[in-house]
Motif scaffolding. Structure first.
Motif, short mmCIF file in Angstrom:
data_model
loop_
_atom_site.label_atom_id
_atom_site.label_comp_id
_atom_site.label_asym_id
_atom_site.label_seq_id
_atom_site.Cartn_x
_atom_site.Cartn_y
_atom_site.Cartn_z
N THR A 146 0.75 -1.14 0.06
CA THR A 146 0.08 -0.22 0.06
C THR A 146 0.88 1.32 0.04
O THR A 146 0.52 2.19 -0.69
N LEU A 147 1.80 1.14 0.90
CA LEU A 147 2.75 2.41 1.12
C LEU A 147 3.58 2.70 -0.33
O LEU A 147 3.72 3.69 -0.94
N MET A 148 4.03 1.43 -0.83
CA MET A 148 4.94 1.55 -2.31
C MET A 148 3.84 2.05 -3.54
O MET A 148 4.22 2.82 -4.33
N ALA A 149 2.60 1.61 -3.31
CA ALA A 149 1.68 2.05 -4.34
C ALA A 149 1.66 3.50 -4.22
O ALA A 149 1.60 4.41 -5.50
N TYR A 150 1.32 3.74 -3.18
CA TYR A 150 1.11 5.42 -3.10
C TYR A 150 2.40 6.33 -3.46
O TYR A 150 2.39 7.21 -4.25
N VAL A 151 3.52 5.91 -2.89
CA VAL A 151 4.88 6.77 -2.77
C VAL A 151 5.17 6.52 -4.68
O VAL A 151 5.61 7.56 -5.16
N ILE A 152 5.13 5.56 -5.12
CA ILE A 152 5.74 5.31 -6.63
C ILE A 152 4.64 5.91 -7.51
O ILE A 152 4.98 6.67 -8.53
N GLY A 153 3.20 5.73 -7.35
CA GLY A 153 2.30 6.44 -8.03
C GLY A 153 2.34 8.01 -8.06
O GLY A 153 2.54 8.52 -9.14
N ILE A 154 2.63 8.57 -6.80
CA ILE A 154 2.53 10.09 -6.96
C ILE A 154 4.05 10.53 -7.43
O ILE A 154 3.99 11.45 -8.03
N ALA A 155 5.01 9.90 -7.02
CA ALA A 155 6.18 10.02 -7.77
C ALA A 155 6.42 10.01 -9.17
O ALA A 155 7.10 10.67 -9.96
N THR A 156 5.53 9.11 -9.82
CA THR A 156 5.63 8.91 -11.32
C THR A 156 5.00 10.09 -11.78
O THR A 156 5.44 10.63 -12.97
N ALA A 157 4.03 10.51 -11.35
CA ALA A 157 3.09 11.65 -11.94
C ALA A 157 4.09 12.97 -11.83
O ALA A 157 4.07 13.78 -12.67
N GLU A 158 4.72 13.25 -10.62
CA GLU A 158 5.44 14.31 -10.28
C GLU A 158 6.67 14.29 -11.19
O GLU A 158 6.95 15.34 -11.88
N ALA A 159 7.06 13.16 -11.48
CA ALA A 159 8.32 13.00 -12.35
C ALA A 159 8.05 13.59 -13.77
O ALA A 159 8.50 14.19 -14.65
N ALA A 160 6.69 12.94 -14.26
CA ALA A 160 6.29 13.39 -15.67
C ALA A 160 6.07 14.92 -15.88
O ALA A 160 6.60 15.48 -16.75
N TYR A 161 5.67 15.39 -14.67
CA TYR A 161 5.38 16.95 -14.75
C TYR A 161 6.66 17.67 -14.85
O TYR A 161 6.64 18.67 -15.38
N LEU A 162 7.73 17.18 -14.03
CA LEU A 162 8.85 17.86 -14.09
C LEU A 162 9.63 17.50 -15.31
O LEU A 162 10.50 18.59 -15.76
N SER A 163 9.34 16.68 -15.87
CA SER A 163 9.86 16.25 -17.24
C SER A 163 9.61 17.44 -18.41
O SER A 163 10.25 17.73 -19.28
N VAL A 164 8.27 17.51 -18.28
CA VAL A 164 7.53 18.70 -19.14
C VAL A 164 8.18 20.06 -18.93
O VAL A 164 8.55 20.74 -19.87
N ILE A 165 8.36 20.24 -17.84
CA ILE A 165 8.89 21.49 -17.55
C ILE A 165 10.41 21.75 -17.89
O ILE A 165 11.07 22.65 -18.58
N ALA A 166 11.19 20.67 -17.69
CA ALA A 166 12.45 20.61 -18.09
C ALA A 166 12.73 20.81 -19.40
O ALA A 166 13.78 21.29 -19.81
N ARG A 167 11.93 20.04 -20.29
CA ARG A 167 11.79 20.45 -21.79
C ARG A 167 11.47 21.69 -22.40
O ARG A 167 11.87 22.00 -23.33
#
Length: 241
Positions: free
Chosen positions: A157-178
């Motif tokens: 349960t913990l891993m699902a939350y952390v990896i899920g939100i961090a994946t969305a966060e990383a995608a958002y930051l990748s858009v900004i980086a580009r």
């Protein structure tokens, strides 16, 4: 009837090849991570990796059978980065889990390619770093008082939350980086369009207006902490039933 099914193969289930002085598995893994961090998993190939290492792709195949095995190795190497407390007393289990969650989030943001690969490699990771991390996290839930048959579920349960939100966060930051902008610049540039779009949605507009002077990273950190606290509140409630 004999079972003729072949066992699931993994880089961890076969003997490690003998070391060769000019190239080691560790060198291959380290360079693969640098390539992945810079260019993403779509650009990872044995030929490109060999070129970066100054050798032919055939030399890499002496250490890894294929790209899937390479992914197993790099994922496990990255799993060795988080600082995960291994000794926890019952009164501090939540502090330890919170720290571990923060470390896992940071790991995912440093290596945004990793989250999709966790599922590609498989749901069970048997590399040494993954096993140590999982064992330490289970020890934290054991210290909390979770029964043996529920510790795995609490960790998942913990891993699902952390990896899920961090994946969305990383995608958002990748858009900004580009975009070539800082996060503050990108958010400020988007605000006029957002304000226009929320004219007929006052709840969205009010929430955004309340945070317009807060640094975007602070908002992300606060959102992560809020969600994590709610997940841990739910898990903690299991200890009182």
């Amino acid at each position: 009837m004999p079972n003729d099914e072949k066992p699931t193969t993994s880089v961890w289930t076969r003997p490690r090849p003998q070391k060769r002085e000019h190239l080691t598995r560790e060198q291959i893994v380290a360079e693969a991570i640098r390539l992945l961090d810079a260019e993403g998993v779509e650009e990872l190939s044995m030929r490109k990796l060999g070129t970066r290492l100054g050798t032919a792709a055939t030399s890499l195949y002496r250490h890894v059978a294929n790209k899937d095995e390479l992914i197993e190795l790099v994922v496990d190497d990255v799993y060795g980065e988080p600082d995960v407390p291994t000794v926890v007393d019952r009164t501090r289990w939540r502090t330890a889990v919170t720290h571990t969650a923060g470390e896992l989030r940071a790991m995912t943001l440093r290596h945004p390619w990793i989250a999709p690969e966790l599922g590609q490699v498989g749901l069970v990771h048997i590399g040494p770093n993954a096993m140590r991390m999982s064992s330490a996290l289970l020890a934290q839930f054991e210290a909390a008082g979770f029964p043996a048959d529920e510790m795995d579920q609490a960790m998942a349960t913990l891993m699902a939350y952390v990896i899920g939100i961090a994946t969305a966060e990383a995608a958002y930051l990748s858009v900004i980086a580009r975009s070539g902008r800082t996060e503050q610049e990108w958010v400020a540039g988007l605000r006029p369009a957002f304000d226009e779009a929320t004219q007929e949605h006052p709840r969205l507009r009010a929430g955004s207006s309340a945070q317009q002077d807060v640094h975007p990273q602070r908002i992300r950190d606060d959102n992560f902490a809020y969600g994590l606290d709610r997940v841990l509140d739910g898990l903690a409630a299991r200890l009182t039933t």
